[in-house]
Motif scaffolding. Structure first.
Motif, PDB file in Angstrom:
ATOM      1  N   TYR A 152       0.825  -1.205   0.000  1.00  0.00           N
ATOM      2  CA  TYR A 152       0.000   0.000   0.000  1.00  0.00           C
ATOM      3  C   TYR A 152       0.860   1.256   0.000  1.00  0.00           C
ATOM      4  N   TYR A 163      -3.506   3.580  -2.639  1.00  0.00           N
ATOM      5  CA  TYR A 163      -2.999   2.844  -3.797  1.00  0.00           C
ATOM      6  C   TYR A 163      -2.578   1.451  -3.320  1.00  0.00           C
ATOM      7  N   GLN A 164      -2.799   0.457  -4.170  1.00  0.00           N
ATOM      8  CA  GLN A 164      -2.383  -0.897  -3.817  1.00  0.00           C
ATOM      9  C   GLN A 164      -1.763  -1.578  -5.029  1.00  0.00           C
ATOM     10  N   SER A 165      -0.666  -2.282  -4.812  1.00  0.00           N
ATOM     11  CA  SER A 165      -0.099  -3.159  -5.833  1.00  0.00           C
ATOM     12  C   SER A 165      -0.015  -4.560  -5.251  1.00  0.00           C
ATOM     13  N   TYR A 208      -7.046  -7.865  -6.935  1.00  0.00           N
ATOM     14  CA  TYR A 208      -7.049  -6.811  -5.922  1.00  0.00           C
ATOM     15  C   TYR A 208      -7.431  -7.421  -4.578  1.00  0.00           C
ATOM     16  N   TYR A 228     -10.974  -0.776  -4.353  1.00  0.00           N
ATOM     17  CA  TYR A 228     -10.326  -0.610  -5.648  1.00  0.00           C
ATOM     18  C   TYR A 228      -9.154   0.355  -5.510  1.00  0.00           C
ATOM     19  N   ASN A 229      -8.282   0.321  -6.503  1.00  0.00           N
ATOM     20  CA  ASN A 229      -7.078   1.139  -6.460  1.00  0.00           C
ATOM     21  C   ASN A 229      -7.401   2.616  -6.628  1.00  0.00           C
ATOM     22  N   GLU A 230      -6.635   3.449  -5.961  1.00  0.00           N
ATOM     23  CA  GLU A 230      -6.763   4.902  -6.004  1.00  0.00           C
ATOM     24  C   GLU A 230      -8.107   5.358  -5.427  1.00  0.00           C
ATOM     25  N   TYR A 285       1.088   2.542 -13.313  1.00  0.00           N
ATOM     26  CA  TYR A 285       0.415   1.405 -12.694  1.00  0.00           C
ATOM     27  C   TYR A 285      -0.678   0.895 -13.635  1.00  0.00           C
ATOM     28  N   THR A 325      -5.137  -2.604 -11.696  1.00  0.00           N
ATOM     29  CA  THR A 325      -5.200  -3.356 -10.444  1.00  0.00           C
ATOM     30  C   THR A 325      -4.273  -2.767  -9.390  1.00  0.00           C
ATOM     31  N   GLY A 326      -3.486  -1.750  -9.762  1.00  0.00           N
ATOM     32  CA  GLY A 326      -2.569  -1.140  -8.816  1.00  0.00           C
ATOM     33  C   GLY A 326      -1.161  -1.688  -8.877  1.00  0.00           C
TER      34      GLY A 326
END
Length: 238
Positions: A62, A79-81, A89, A113-115, A185, A188-189
């Motif tokens: 994160y 944000y997530q990767s 995710y 979800y991302n962002e 990105y 999906t991050g």
């Protein structure tokens, strides 16, 4: 983390019912049996959790942006990767700690979800934010960035062409020639690319990932990072 998601009372009650289930005692139990008891006790659908954390691989990383918007409202963006492509995710409740003016509080943000962007209401001026202070999550925290609207206002960002076919150019017109980095990105991050440059120059991404291979067509998120600001947006490769 399952205990964090469904709560202590539901978690321990479900385990008690699971180990005393007459259909399972002295027999063979499978993962779906445990999931069934957890869902019955909590009233929650845990398919997504088990798909990500039991049958999937890897863990999330994160990063957070936070600050006060033009209306002086506190905001947080997550944000997530993911470390493995088997999970699109990790949908999780994310705890963060807010501190300021001798006060502190922990808020839990349902992150789907991302962002994802949140406006928060607290009764004190926040001067620091920390991620998962009690370490409930099996995750890494990469960056926590304070965003100042004043710092962002003196920069003009040009991104062209957008949509793009072979390459896209980023131009950051700031007050100096300080170093900047553009991070790319996927939706999906997951981080795709990193390109270094500076203010007043073109930073070019040629649609390649970190290994130098062409990426698929689709929507990507860019994150332009400098010493005093972070700017995000979306681009489309076709």
């Amino acid at each position: 983390m399952l205990r964090w998601v469904i709560g202590d009372e539901n978690f321990f009650a479900a385990l008690k019912n699971y180990i005393s289930d007459p259909e399972l005692i002295y027999g063979y139990a499978k993962t779906p049996d445990l999931q069934r008891h957890l869902e019955t006790e909590s009233g929650m659908d845990l398919d997504e959790f088990f798909s990500d954390w039991v049958y999937g691989k890897g863990f999330p990383t994160y990063s957070l942006d936070w600050g006060y918007d033009e209306n002086s409202k506190l905001f947080v963006r997550i944000y997530q990767s993911q470390s493995d492509e088997s999970v699109e995710y990790f949908e999780m409740p994310v705890p963060i700690q807010l501190k300021g003016e001798g006060k502190d509080t922990i808020v839990v943000l349902d992150n789907w979800y991302n962002e994802q962007y949140y406006n928060l209401n607290v009764d004190f001026k926040v001067n620091s934010v920390s991620f998962d202070p009690d370490q409930w999550l099996c995750a890494k925290s990469q960056d926590i960035n304070y965003l100042s609207t004043d710092q962002l206002s003196n920069k003009v960002i040009t991104v062209y062409p957008n949509p793009f076919l072979n390459e896209v150019k980023f131009v950051v017109n700031g007050d100096d020639e300080a170093q900047v980095q553009v991070k790319i990105y996927d939706v999906t991050g997951r981080i795709v690319a990193k390109i270094n440059g500076n203010h007043q120059s073109e930073i070019i991404w040629r649609g390649e990932n970190l290994k130098g291979n062409p990426v698929k067509n689709g929507i990507y998120v860019y994150k332009i990072v400098s010493d005093d600001s972070i700017i995000t947006g979306k681009i489309l490769k076709y």
